[in-house]
Design a protein around this motif. Sequence first.
Motif, PDB file in Angstrom:
ATOM      1  N   TRP A 249       0.842  -1.185   0.000  1.00  0.00           N
ATOM      2  CA  TRP A 249       0.000   0.000   0.000  1.00  0.00           C
ATOM      3  C   TRP A 249       0.882   1.242   0.000  1.00  0.00           C
ATOM      4  O   TRP A 249       1.847   1.330   0.770  1.00  0.00           O
ATOM      5  CB  TRP A 249      -0.916   0.042   1.222  1.00  0.00           C
ATOM      6  CG  TRP A 249      -2.048  -0.935   1.197  1.00  0.00           C
ATOM      7  CD1 TRP A 249      -2.091  -2.158   1.778  1.00  0.00           C
ATOM      8  CD2 TRP A 249      -3.317  -0.740   0.557  1.00  0.00           C
ATOM      9  NE1 TRP A 249      -3.303  -2.753   1.553  1.00  0.00           N
ATOM     10  CE2 TRP A 249      -4.076  -1.907   0.802  1.00  0.00           C
ATOM     11  CE3 TRP A 249      -3.880   0.294  -0.188  1.00  0.00           C
ATOM     12  CZ2 TRP A 249      -5.382  -2.058   0.322  1.00  0.00           C
ATOM     13  CZ3 TRP A 249      -5.168   0.143  -0.667  1.00  0.00           C
ATOM     14  CH2 TRP A 249      -5.903  -1.025  -0.415  1.00  0.00           C
ATOM     15  N   PHE A 250       0.537   2.177  -0.861  1.00  0.00           N
ATOM     16  CA  PHE A 250       1.155   3.491  -0.902  1.00  0.00           C
ATOM     17  C   PHE A 250       0.070   4.545  -0.773  1.00  0.00           C
ATOM     18  O   PHE A 250      -1.109   4.273  -0.992  1.00  0.00           O
ATOM     19  CB  PHE A 250       1.918   3.697  -2.214  1.00  0.00           C
ATOM     20  CG  PHE A 250       3.183   2.890  -2.332  1.00  0.00           C
ATOM     21  CD1 PHE A 250       4.420   3.480  -2.138  1.00  0.00           C
ATOM     22  CD2 PHE A 250       3.140   1.542  -2.640  1.00  0.00           C
ATOM     23  CE1 PHE A 250       5.589   2.746  -2.249  1.00  0.00           C
ATOM     24  CE2 PHE A 250       4.293   0.798  -2.752  1.00  0.00           C
ATOM     25  CZ  PHE A 250       5.522   1.401  -2.555  1.00  0.00           C
ATOM     26  N   ARG A 251       0.477   5.756  -0.421  1.00  0.00           N
ATOM     27  CA  ARG A 251      -0.466   6.863  -0.381  1.00  0.00           C
ATOM     28  C   ARG A 251       0.191   8.112  -0.934  1.00  0.00           C
ATOM     29  O   ARG A 251       1.406   8.265  -0.899  1.00  0.00           O
ATOM     30  CB  ARG A 251      -0.981   7.104   1.038  1.00  0.00           C
ATOM     31  CG  ARG A 251       0.081   7.591   2.019  1.00  0.00           C
ATOM     32  CD  ARG A 251      -0.498   7.642   3.425  1.00  0.00           C
ATOM     33  NE  ARG A 251       0.450   8.182   4.391  1.00  0.00           N
ATOM     34  CZ  ARG A 251       0.228   8.233   5.700  1.00  0.00           C
ATOM     35  NH1 ARG A 251      -0.919   7.768   6.198  1.00  0.00           N
ATOM     36  NH2 ARG A 251       1.147   8.743   6.510  1.00  0.00           N
ATOM     37  N   GLN A 252      -0.656   9.004  -1.434  1.00  0.00           N
ATOM     38  CA  GLN A 252      -0.157  10.245  -1.988  1.00  0.00           C
ATOM     39  C   GLN A 252      -1.132  11.372  -1.677  1.00  0.00           C
ATOM     40  O   GLN A 252      -2.296  11.316  -2.063  1.00  0.00           O
ATOM     41  CB  GLN A 252       0.059  10.138  -3.495  1.00  0.00           C
ATOM     42  CG  GLN A 252       0.773  11.338  -4.094  1.00  0.00           C
ATOM     43  CD  GLN A 252       1.302  11.063  -5.487  1.00  0.00           C
ATOM     44  OE1 GLN A 252       0.812  10.171  -6.184  1.00  0.00           O
ATOM     45  NE2 GLN A 252       2.309  11.804  -5.895  1.00  0.00           N
TER      46      GLN A 252
ATOM     47  N   ARG B 200       4.662  10.134  -3.470  1.00  0.00           N
ATOM     48  CA  ARG B 200       4.014   8.889  -3.102  1.00  0.00           C
ATOM     49  C   ARG B 200       4.804   8.223  -1.976  1.00  0.00           C
ATOM     50  O   ARG B 200       6.018   8.035  -2.071  1.00  0.00           O
ATOM     51  CB  ARG B 200       3.907   7.971  -4.315  1.00  0.00           C
ATOM     52  CG  ARG B 200       3.058   6.738  -4.085  1.00  0.00           C
ATOM     53  CD  ARG B 200       2.618   6.111  -5.400  1.00  0.00           C
ATOM     54  NE  ARG B 200       1.728   6.994  -6.141  1.00  0.00           N
ATOM     55  CZ  ARG B 200       1.024   6.629  -7.202  1.00  0.00           C
ATOM     56  NH1 ARG B 200       1.110   5.382  -7.654  1.00  0.00           N
ATOM     57  NH2 ARG B 200       0.247   7.508  -7.823  1.00  0.00           N
ATOM     58  N   GLU B 201       4.100   7.843  -0.914  1.00  0.00           N
ATOM     59  CA  GLU B 201       4.714   7.371   0.311  1.00  0.00           C
ATOM     60  C   GLU B 201       4.351   5.914   0.576  1.00  0.00           C
ATOM     61  O   GLU B 201       3.184   5.526   0.485  1.00  0.00           O
ATOM     62  CB  GLU B 201       4.266   8.241   1.489  1.00  0.00           C
ATOM     63  CG  GLU B 201       4.781   7.800   2.851  1.00  0.00           C
ATOM     64  CD  GLU B 201       4.146   8.565   3.990  1.00  0.00           C
ATOM     65  OE1 GLU B 201       4.722   8.568   5.095  1.00  0.00           O
ATOM     66  OE2 GLU B 201       3.072   9.174   3.781  1.00  0.00           O
ATOM     67  N   PHE B 202       5.345   5.130   0.943  1.00  0.00           N
ATOM     68  CA  PHE B 202       5.114   3.738   1.318  1.00  0.00           C
ATOM     69  C   PHE B 202       4.370   3.664   2.637  1.00  0.00           C
ATOM     70  O   PHE B 202       4.733   4.327   3.611  1.00  0.00           O
ATOM     71  CB  PHE B 202       6.445   3.000   1.421  1.00  0.00           C
ATOM     72  CG  PHE B 202       6.331   1.597   1.942  1.00  0.00           C
ATOM     73  CD1 PHE B 202       5.748   0.600   1.174  1.00  0.00           C
ATOM     74  CD2 PHE B 202       6.812   1.267   3.193  1.00  0.00           C
ATOM     75  CE1 PHE B 202       5.644  -0.696   1.644  1.00  0.00           C
ATOM     76  CE2 PHE B 202       6.716  -0.018   3.678  1.00  0.00           C
ATOM     77  CZ  PHE B 202       6.129  -1.004   2.896  1.00  0.00           C
TER      78      PHE B 202
ATOM     79  N   GLY C 263       5.718   1.629   6.895  1.00  0.00           N
ATOM     80  CA  GLY C 263       6.335   2.929   6.918  1.00  0.00           C
ATOM     81  C   GLY C 263       6.373   3.482   8.330  1.00  0.00           C
ATOM     82  O   GLY C 263       5.517   3.178   9.160  1.00  0.00           O
TER      83      GLY C 263
ATOM     84  N   PRO D  69       8.332   2.961  -5.050  1.00  0.00           N
ATOM     85  CA  PRO D  69       7.241   2.700  -6.004  1.00  0.00           C
ATOM     86  C   PRO D  69       7.701   2.079  -7.314  1.00  0.00           C
ATOM     87  O   PRO D  69       6.950   1.316  -7.933  1.00  0.00           O
ATOM     88  CB  PRO D  69       6.640   4.091  -6.234  1.00  0.00           C
ATOM     89  CG  PRO D  69       6.995   4.861  -5.015  1.00  0.00           C
ATOM     90  CD  PRO D  69       8.348   4.358  -4.611  1.00  0.00           C
TER      91      PRO D  69
ATOM     92  N   ALA E 285       9.843   0.117  -0.123  1.00  0.00           N
ATOM     93  CA  ALA E 285       9.320   1.475  -0.070  1.00  0.00           C
ATOM     94  C   ALA E 285       9.480   2.241  -1.370  1.00  0.00           C
ATOM     95  O   ALA E 285       9.128   3.421  -1.429  1.00  0.00           O
ATOM     96  CB  ALA E 285       9.990   2.243   1.072  1.00  0.00           C
TER      97      ALA E 285
ATOM     98  N   TYR F 118      -5.024   6.363  -1.426  1.00  0.00           N
ATOM     99  CA  TYR F 118      -4.300   5.146  -1.102  1.00  0.00           C
ATOM    100  C   TYR F 118      -4.336   4.195  -2.288  1.00  0.00           C
ATOM    101  O   TYR F 118      -5.398   3.911  -2.843  1.00  0.00           O
ATOM    102  CB  TYR F 118      -4.906   4.480   0.134  1.00  0.00           C
ATOM    103  CG  TYR F 118      -4.524   5.163   1.417  1.00  0.00           C
ATOM    104  CD1 TYR F 118      -3.645   4.565   2.319  1.00  0.00           C
ATOM    105  CD2 TYR F 118      -5.022   6.431   1.721  1.00  0.00           C
ATOM    106  CE1 TYR F 118      -3.280   5.206   3.488  1.00  0.00           C
ATOM    107  CE2 TYR F 118      -4.654   7.079   2.883  1.00  0.00           C
ATOM    108  CZ  TYR F 118      -3.782   6.459   3.768  1.00  0.00           C
ATOM    109  OH  TYR F 118      -3.417   7.096   4.935  1.00  0.00           O
TER     110      TYR F 118
ATOM    111  N   TRP G 112      -0.506  -1.465 -10.479  1.00  0.00           N
ATOM    112  CA  TRP G 112      -1.116  -0.508  -9.564  1.00  0.00           C
ATOM    113  C   TRP G 112      -2.617  -0.440  -9.751  1.00  0.00           C
ATOM    114  O   TRP G 112      -3.122  -0.537 -10.872  1.00  0.00           O
ATOM    115  CB  TRP G 112      -0.537   0.892  -9.789  1.00  0.00           C
ATOM    116  CG  TRP G 112       0.900   1.008  -9.408  1.00  0.00           C
ATOM    117  CD1 TRP G 112       1.980   0.659 -10.158  1.00  0.00           C
ATOM    118  CD2 TRP G 112       1.408   1.520  -8.171  1.00  0.00           C
ATOM    119  NE1 TRP G 112       3.140   0.913  -9.467  1.00  0.00           N
ATOM    120  CE2 TRP G 112       2.819   1.446  -8.241  1.00  0.00           C
ATOM    121  CE3 TRP G 112       0.814   2.035  -7.017  1.00  0.00           C
ATOM    122  CZ2 TRP G 112       3.640   1.867  -7.202  1.00  0.00           C
ATOM    123  CZ3 TRP G 112       1.625   2.453  -5.980  1.00  0.00           C
ATOM    124  CH2 TRP G 112       3.022   2.365  -6.083  1.00  0.00           C
TER     125      TRP G 112
END
Length: 129
Positions: free
Chosen positions: A36-39, A45-47, A61, A113, A111, A94, A119
């Motif tokens: 899962w990543f989020r932005q 984009r963050e792990f 993370g 992308p 971590a 997410y 995706w």
Amino acid sequence: QVQLIESGGGLVQAGGSLRLSCAASGRTFRGYALGWFRQAPGKEREFVAGIAWSGNSRNYGDSVKARFTISRDSAKNTVYLQMNSLKPEDTAVYYCASRETPFSVWPTGWANPDQYDNWGQGTQVTVSS
């Protein structure tokens, strides 16, 4: 080719909980990992979290440790992200992502992308103060 579909996002108050789901379609997932990543707007984009498809190895993370839990249900071809004690700074889109083979770099591959092959389109999570 695996298709990933996220669901479960929404609007919650700070301190509340949400559970996100990522369903894989097209074929049964037999790759290496799901993550899962989020932005958030204006941010990279963050792990968030990752899980190996076999063995239940997990990685989180730093910003979500002790609050989020990643899990999977192989029979349903689905990965979940349980999010507790949500904060306004958790607000983001997410994304679910998959990796077919072991990461080419370790341990930073979790971590990154660019290490992921497929995706989903994302689901919005908004946490009010």
